[in-house]
Motif scaffolding. Structure first.
Motif, short mmCIF file in Angstrom:
data_model
loop_
_atom_site.label_atom_id
_atom_site.label_comp_id
_atom_site.label_asym_id
_atom_site.label_seq_id
_atom_site.Cartn_x
_atom_site.Cartn_y
_atom_site.Cartn_z
N CYS A 7 -53.26 15.38 -15.64
CA CYS A 7 -52.11 15.10 -14.79
C CYS A 7 -51.05 14.37 -15.61
CB CYS A 7 -52.52 14.24 -13.59
SG CYS A 7 -51.10 13.61 -12.67
N GLU A 14 -50.19 10.82 -14.35
CA GLU A 14 -51.24 9.88 -14.73
C GLU A 14 -51.14 9.56 -16.22
OE1 GLU A 14 -53.32 7.91 -13.50
OE2 GLU A 14 -54.57 7.52 -15.26
N THR A 24 -48.78 7.75 -8.19
CA THR A 24 -50.15 8.24 -8.34
C THR A 24 -51.02 7.79 -7.17
OG1 THR A 24 -50.73 6.35 -9.73
CG2 THR A 24 -50.11 8.36 -10.87
N GLU A 63 -44.33 18.64 -11.30
CA GLU A 63 -45.61 17.98 -11.05
C GLU A 63 -45.39 16.63 -10.37
OE1 GLU A 63 -48.11 18.52 -14.44
OE2 GLU A 63 -49.61 17.09 -13.68
N TYR A 64 -44.36 15.92 -10.81
CA TYR A 64 -43.99 14.66 -10.16
C TYR A 64 -43.61 14.92 -8.71
CZ TYR A 64 -43.70 11.78 -14.44
OH TYR A 64 -43.99 11.08 -15.55
N HIS A 119 -46.43 15.38 -6.41
CA HIS A 119 -47.06 14.08 -6.09
C HIS A 119 -46.30 13.38 -4.97
CE1 HIS A 119 -49.30 14.47 -9.85
NE2 HIS A 119 -50.03 13.44 -9.47
N ARG A 170 -49.94 15.27 -3.50
CA ARG A 170 -51.00 16.09 -4.06
C ARG A 170 -50.93 15.99 -5.58
NH1 ARG A 170 -51.59 21.41 -5.17
NH2 ARG A 170 -49.41 21.95 -4.78
N CYS A 171 -52.10 15.99 -6.25
CA CYS A 171 -52.12 15.98 -7.72
C CYS A 171 -52.65 17.32 -8.18
CB CYS A 171 -53.01 14.85 -8.22
SG CYS A 171 -53.25 14.87 -10.00
N CYS A 191 -55.45 12.34 -9.98
CA CYS A 191 -55.08 11.14 -9.23
C CYS A 191 -55.96 11.04 -8.00
CB CYS A 191 -53.60 11.18 -8.83
SG CYS A 191 -52.51 11.26 -10.26
N LEU A 213 -54.96 10.88 -4.37
CA LEU A 213 -54.28 12.05 -3.81
C LEU A 213 -55.25 13.19 -3.51
CD1 LEU A 213 -51.00 12.20 -5.85
CD2 LEU A 213 -51.43 11.23 -3.62
#
Lengths: 637, 803
Positions: free
Chosen positions: A478, A481, A516, A561-562, A565, A570-571, A576, A579
């Motif tokens: 991730c 992360e 996260t 991706e951010y 989140h 959701r990760c 994470c 999540l």
């Protein structure tokens, strides 16, 4: 077999040039033999090179070598074979690593019983041990048993030329491997101006990360006003995961000492310091031994090789602060002050250690100097790209098959490093990105993996060359992360002097943590960018200025991706924990109650021997059920 | 350094600036308000707060801090671009996150740099996630409270304490948000309490308890004047509310102290409000002193004077050299008007002999030839006799700064020190009283090097007088190794401009006049550019000397009084019975004088024996002029009014003159005479032969160090509760090693014995005392040091006995 020191005669004498020549003549064939080792060579005598780099020592290389020596004695093989304890061979993943020359056979992960067998069967009977049980596979299933495999074949070793080849404790072996020839040349054949010219034309740039042209820096210090000057080697390798500087000090300490001596002659300095972090006890020990040996041989101290030039080097041990790798903080630390950066200018070249002009280079840069002076600027400048010459050592880590140290020409693509040298991704998942330059660096996405790697191209991608730490990541990583992880490091290591770094990076970390945790807000991404940009442009030193890099580069390449989140809580990589949604796969659940007992929130219900269920409203996403379930019925998404 | 003028562009305007100079100075010189929190002109650039960032537009790296960026030809700088303003706002926002904001009740509200900048720039509106850690306040010091929750880590306190004060009591520890200013292992502050840290703190993280007032900054009235505790003459700024001093600071850039003060100049002003102050005149009636009106008291004093004149006896005055010039001139005129042969003197005072009989014959005038600025800029400085840190704190700071910030060395040659030796190169630990021998050796050695100007008048005789003073001889006399002596001679020989500094103070052993003469001769022989700075103890000694008031030596006045010839003795700020050395029979002289008038702020030992006591204004309650050690005029402003019923010396003198029928010149004439004194120049310079006497080597035992202490020198300071509270109390202080060897712990009773004299004191272990030395600070005539020393100027060794 005699040791090379014995072969070279009285090893305790002060050496002159003739003595150096004598040593070279006596020992060179041995070294050449090691370098030329190939499968199929017909051995008369064998050497077993046992890697004694830090990684291999930590997985018991020393008892392995001890066993081999003892068994060689017991079996009466002393005339036909000997053990040589060498520096890092690079393939740390396979340690303790043993190479038998001239056969060129590698043995990975050698333990004491295997050590005994290698002596008895390979050295004694001439039979290479059964390959099937001792191999490890490359991406195409090929067997990595010889130098011909890509991990070794694709490398070009200049800085690491002696690592894994010579005994780092043996001055004779170093001398035989062309050691001190460059110093002789500088002392007796070249004018300081010519040395500077050679360095400048070679295009060598600082390997500590910033890539400042080394020749120019030497020139500045030489031209600076002042009667006393200092030479400093920065061995405060702070980037977690990078260990080329440690490996060079452990595996080839004389090369750094020789290079510093050369610099002393050129810039007019009689005193050098090597600043090593305390976390490198083996490097400190070997460097200390090499300094003692060089002093004893007259290669440090007064009137080196009868040239009238005096030079000595002292070790200064750091106390484990990342920021002490920053040159002004490093110098404060040497002076006995708090390791805290100060503004530049004045640059160390003008006012450095104790306010005197000071030449500061990192270990890898130093290690490049003797070969350049020996083989010439043109040879060096022919390697690499237009603006980044020579080679770079990378510490390859993360999701690749082969982790360890590799030295490759500048301009190689990331893909080649990952797929050919690294042997591809271990998990089989797709290659996602590589973090270059450690906590100060940034992420290069797989989509940019074909760009030739040099100082400029990495910068354009939002990463940096840095000291050469290269962490390869697959789709299971991730990026939020990852950014959080590096930011935590920066927050721990900020010296506290300037508010952008001291407070700003902590705020960045707080924002990343809430993302996260699934508490991210829509405006957080802009906040990270604005604050990151502020910290980058306003911080005092390199630590602060580069601290937000991992965040900014992942935001740039993996913004979506951010967003997932923040918006979907959701990760995508499933890293994470907070999540993740934990559910029970009905077909697999045997109703054993293990998860019910493990759940601290009381979120799981179900009768014994019946399918259990997780109440999502009560679940705190701790993952305890996942670890407790004996049948793998818990699914986390 | 390269200081060619080059052209740079600032906000689109071309300006010339010195290449290599500080960009911040150039920008501020243009009238631009560049904000800073960590910058201080007195300190080496720090670059910590990042508020002074400006934008470089010439392709050499975006945001740069103006405080640490040198001016370069062709630089293009913008100081108010949106990016610059945003950077400042962002930094302020971050700083506020980690700052306990209690502005409405903060001590520094209205006087807080952070508050001011937030007001000026504002901060971004969004809220940032941040949790400030709780950190306890350090309330362990009686003077300074440290509040880490308000600290913004600008580091000014730490750097001032180190680079300027030379103490380094505080430092930074910890990393990141854990970074904090603290003392060694968190012990309570144990320093000079100079207050520089408090004055420099841009926020309310450092608070002085004595000034912890509820008066907000905007209600305080600010006035500046010259400090009159010692002869340094620092400019201070007092803040007043309802006529009372509520805070004292000094401004960076002030002359001569550049914002520096010592503990006395910072905190000592509570003496003015001491309950022991005299506020009404006293007259002796039937053997007892009783309160009286000014009219009665002045009448009694005048009557006493008339009787003395009638009986054909002498009138005499001894005044303190703290007297301002106008007052001293009037006093001299009064005495001249009363009796042409009246005796007038200002002794005995530390520095008087050094100037009057030491340097005057050499320089042609009783004054110094080097200024503090010369000392600051000299290639080499030699400090003699004492540690200025005890007696002249500003001079100590100047010495620390030149060596810590610019690498310019100084040498210290003294028997007793208080920390300055750590910065000295070389430090010569002299046997007490052997400065003259050292100077004689240096004269010979430097002449052999060909370093001296042989054309000075009197050179031959002087040279001959030092001929026997070889290094071997000097090492034997001074106790300093030959190699160290040689190092000093070498350093002086190599320096083009040398400043000698002669420290004086009560209790410093050795003949100050002899040392001053030897130093004066050497400074002259060193030629153009070199000089001598004599540091007297009291603020206006040089000014008083120039008024001609010091016609008689104190010893001669005493002698006349003892012989019964003095019918009227006027003691202005002098306390022969309480504060003079025991070698001078001050008390006996008082008893022998027919009529004694004492003018002072407190009921001193002398005042108790007087016939009339007149309450006088002191220190910064006075208005007038003084002259500093280097000959410059200083204007003293009345900062606070003296207590009701208390008058300034000159006013009292005028009243006495009126009653005595003596006409005194009007204020305009006095002002003109005062101004004329400033430019006074001396006669021709000539060297004189030195009399190098060799003191007896010390006996067995410890050296007794009776030198003054920075907190407290024994007379007026006795009435400052703040200063006496800080000073370590009456005790014998000793090095830890010596205490251990003697089996002594803190507070143990110990007997000091020497030559038949003996005192009982408590022992106090003090890491700052040199082994082999016992420190018993001089306070007054009756105290332990005084009883042990016996005669002033003679150093002694003492035996230590457990009691």
């Amino acid at each position: 077999m005699k040791t090379n020191s014995e072969a070279a005669g009285d090893s305790r004498a002060v050496l002159d040039r003739a003595a150096l020549a004598g040593i070279r003549e006596a020992v060179r064939p041995v070294i050449e033999g090691r370098l030329a080792a190939r499968r199929g060579a017909e051995p008369v005598r064998r050497e077993v090179l046992v890697c004694h780099g830090g990684s291999c020592v930590s997985c018991h290389a020393v008892p392995v070598a001890d066993v081999m020596e003892r068994v060689i004695g017991e079996r009466g093989l002393a005339d036909r074979a000997r053990v040589v304890r060498v520096g890092c061979m690079g393939l740390c993943d396979a340690g303790p690593l043993v190479l038998v020359v001239p056969d060129g056979v590698y043995y990975p992960r050698v333990n004491e019983s295997l050590a005994r067998r290698i002596v008895e069967e390979h050295l004694g009977a001439g039979t290479v041990l059964d390959e099937a049980e001792l191999t490890w596979e490359g991406p195409g299933g090929e067997v990595l048993r010889s130098r011909e495999v890509p991990f070794f074949a694709r490398q070009l070793k200049i800085a690491l030329r002696n690592c894994g080849v010579i005994d780092p404790g043996s001055l004779e072996e170093y001398v035989a491997a062309d050691g001190y020839r460059a110093l002789e040349k500088v002392l007796f054949e070249m004018e300081p101006g010519a040395v500077l010219d050679e360095l400048k034309r070679s295009g060598l740039r600082g390997r500590g990360g910033a890539g400042f042209p080394a020749g120019l820096k030497w020139q500045f210090v030489r031209d600076a006003r002042g009667d006393v000057r200092y030479v400093v080697c920065n061995a405060d390798e702070g980037d977690p995961g990078a260990f080329m500087d440690r490996s060079i000090l452990e595996g080839d300490p004389f090369s750094v000492i020789e290079a510093m001596t050369i610099a002393g002659r050129v810039i007019g300095s009689n005193q050098g310091y090597v600043y090593v972090r305390a976390e490198y006890p083996l490097a400190i020990e070997r460097l200390g031994a090499a300094l003692d040996r060089a002093r004893q041989a007259g290669l440090l101290g007064c009137d080196i090789l009868g040239s009238g030039f005096d030079f000595d080097v002292e070790i200064r041990i750091g106390a484990g602060a990342f920021v002490c790798g920053e040159e002004t903080a490093l110098m404060h630390s040497i002076e006995g002050k708090r390791g805290m950066p100060r503004p530049r200018p004045p640059f160390p070249a003008q006012k450095g250690l104790w306010n005197r002009p000071t030449l500061l280079n990192n270990v890898e840069t130093w290690a490049n100097v003797p070969p350049i002076l020996l083989r010439g600027a043109e040879w060096y400048a022919a390697i690499g790209t237009a603006r980044s010459k020579g080679t770079k050592v990378f510490a390859l880590a993360g999701a690749v098959r082969n982790t360890g140290l590799v030295e490759v020409p500048m301009g190689i693509s990331l893909r080649e490093v990952v797929e050919e040298l690294g042997g591809g991704i271990r998990s089989g998942l797709p290659f996602k990105a590589a973090q270059s330059g450690g906590p100060s660096g940034g992420c290069v996405p797989a989509s940019a993996a074909d760009v030739p790697v040099d100082y400029e191209s990495l910068q354009e991608l939002g990463a940096i060359m840095g000291s050469g730490g290269l962490i390869v990541m697959d789709e299971g990583t991730c990026m939020v992360e990852l950014a959080r992880f590096f930011m935590e490091f920066i927050v721990d290591e900020s010296c506290g002097k300037c508010p952008p770094c001291r407070i700003g990076n902590r705020v960045m970390l707080n924002v990343l943590e809430r993302i996260t945790r699934g508490e991210g807000r829509e405006e957080d991404l802009d906040l990270l960018e604005r604050l990151g940009d502020h910290i980058r442009t306003s911080s005092l030193c390199g630590l602060g200025q580069t601290g937000p890099n991992p965040v900014l580069s992942t935001l740039r390449h993996f913004r979506q991706e951010y967003e997932v989140h923040v918006r979907e809580r959701r990760c995508p990589a499933g890293q994470c924990r907070a999540l993740l949604t934990y559910t029970i796969v009905e077909e697999l659940c045997n109703g054993c109650h293990a998860c019910t007992k493990a759940c601290p929130a009381g979120a799981i219900a179900g009768e014994l021997k019946h399918v259990h269920r997780i109440d999502q409203d009560v679940c705190i996403h701790c993952g305890a059920c996942l670890n407790a379930c004996p049948t793998g019925a818990i699914e986390a998404r | 350094m390269d200081r060619r003028m080059v052209t740079i562009t600032v906000n689109g305007r071309e300006v010339t600036a010195p290449a290599g100079g500080r960009l911040l100075d150039v920008l501020r010189g243009l009238g631009l308000d560049i904000p800073t929190l960590c910058h201080d002109d007195r300190l080496t650039p720090y670059g910590g707060c990042r508020l002074c960032v400006v934008e470089r537009k010439d392709g050499r790296g975006g945001m740069v801090p103006a405080c640490s960026t040198p001016v370069q030809r062709g630089m293009v700088v913008e100081t108010r671009t949106p990016a610059v303003v945003a950077a400042r706002q962002n930094n302020l926002q971050l700083l506020l996150l980690d700052h306990r904001m209690e502005c409405p009740v903060c001590e520094r509200s209205g006087d807080c740099r952070l508050q001011e900048l937030v007001y000026l720039y504002g901060t971004p509106e969004e809220r940032l996630p941040f949790e400030r850690a709780e950190r306890p306040r350090d309330e362990s010091s009686p003077v300074i409270v440290r509040d880490p929750e308000k600290c913004i880590l600008c580091g000014k306190c730490v750097r001032l304490c180190d680079e300027v004060q030379g103490v380094a009591e505080i430092g930074l520890v910890g990393r990141g948000l854990d970074a904090a200013v603290t003392t060694l292992l968190g012990r309570p502050l144990d320093c000079e309490f100079c207050g520089q840290c408090v004055n420099a703190c841009p926020v309310g993280a450092l608070i002085a308890r004595p000034f912890a007032t509820e008066v907000p900054a905007w209600l305080r009235e600010r006035r500046t004047t010259v400090c009159s505790w010692c002869s340094c003459g620092c400019e201070l700024e007092a803040e007043l509310y309802e006529g009372r001093i509520v805070r004292v600071t000094a401004r960076p850039g002030s002359e001569p102290n550049d914002g520096m003060l010592c503990v006395k100049g910072w905190l000592g002003w509570d003496v003015l409000e001491s309950p022991e102050r005299l506020t009404r005149p006293l007259v002796r009636r039937e053997g007892r002193l009783v309160e009286a009106s000014w009219e009665e008291a002045l009448g009694a004093a005048a009557a006493g004077l008339a009787r003395a004149m009638e009986t054909g006896r002498e009138a005499a005055v001894l005044a303190t050299p703290r007297l301002l010039i106008e007052d001293a001139l009037l006093l001299r005129r009064l005495m001249e008007g009363v009796q042409g042969t009246a005796r007038t003197g200002i002794g005995p005072e530390a520095g008087l002999e050094a100037l009057a009989s030491g340097v005057a014959p050499v320089f042609g005038q009783p004054a110094s030839t080097a200024t503090l600025e010369d000392v600051d800029a000299a290639d080499m400085v030699l400090v003699l006799r004492g540690d200025p840190g005890r007696t002249h704190p500003l001079v100590k700071n100047v010495l620390v700064r030149r060596t810590r910030q610019r690498g310019l060395p100084f040498a210290l040659a003294a028997a007793f020190t208080a920390g300055l030796e750590r910065h000295a190169a070389p430090f010569l630990h002299l046997r007490p009283g052997t400065e003259t021998a050292l100077l004689a050796f240096l004269g010979r050695a430097l002449d052999l090097e060909g370093r001296l100007d042989r054309t000075v008048e009197g050179f031959g005789a002087w040279r001959e007088s030092v001929e026997r003073c070889t290094a071997e001889w000097a090492a034997g006399v001074t106790g300093v190794p030959e190699a160290t002596l040689a190092r000093l001679a070498e350093a002086l020989s190599a320096a083009r401009k040398v400043s000698l500094v002669l420290v004086t103070g009560r209790g410093i052993p050795g003949n100050e006049a002899a040392a001053a003469r030897a130093a004066a001769c050497l400074s002259v022989a060193l030629g153009e550019g070199s000089g001598l700075l004599v540091l007297p103890e009291k603020s206006n000694l040089v000014g008083c000397l120039r008024t001609g008031l010091a016609r008689d030596r104190a010893a001669d006045v005493l002698e006349a009084a003892l012989a019964g010839r003095v019918g009227w003795l006027y003691l202005v700020g002098q306390d022969p019975a309480g504060a003079w050395p025991r070698s001078m029979p001050g008390r006996e002289a008082l008893e022998s004088a027919e009529f004694v008038v004492v003018q002072d702020a407190f009921l001193t030992e002398t005042a108790r024996a007087a016939d009339v006591v007149l309450p006088a204004a002191i220190l910064i309650e006075r208005e007038g002029t003084g002259i500093g050690p280097e000959g410059t005029l200083r204007t003293y402003h009345r900062i606070v009014a003296p207590p009701a019923g208390v008058l300034q010396d000159g006013v009292i003198v005028r009243e006495l003159a009126r009653l005595a029928g003596v006409r005194l010149p009007g204020p305009e004439i006095v002002a003109a005479e005062t101004a004329a004194l400033a430019g006074a120049r001396g006669g021709p310079v000539r060297l004189a032969a030195l009399e190098v006497t060799v003191a007896e080597p010390p006996g067995e035992g410890f050296l007794l160090d009776p030198s003054p202490q920075v907190f407290h020198s024994g007379s007026t300071t006795t009435h400052s509760a703040r200063l006496t509270g800080l000073s370590p109390g009456i005790a014998v202080r000793m090095a830890p090693a010596d205490a251990e060897a003697a089996g002594l712990g803190n507070g143990d009773a110990v007997r000091l014995v020497t030559d038949g004299r003996e005192v009982l004191l408590r022992a106090r272990i003090d890491r700052r005392v040199r082994p082999g030395t016992l420190l018993v600070p001089w306070r007054n005539r009756e105290d332990a040091a005084s009883r042990l020393v016996g005669e002033d100027g003679v150093w002694i060794s003492v035996q230590l006995r457990r009691s």
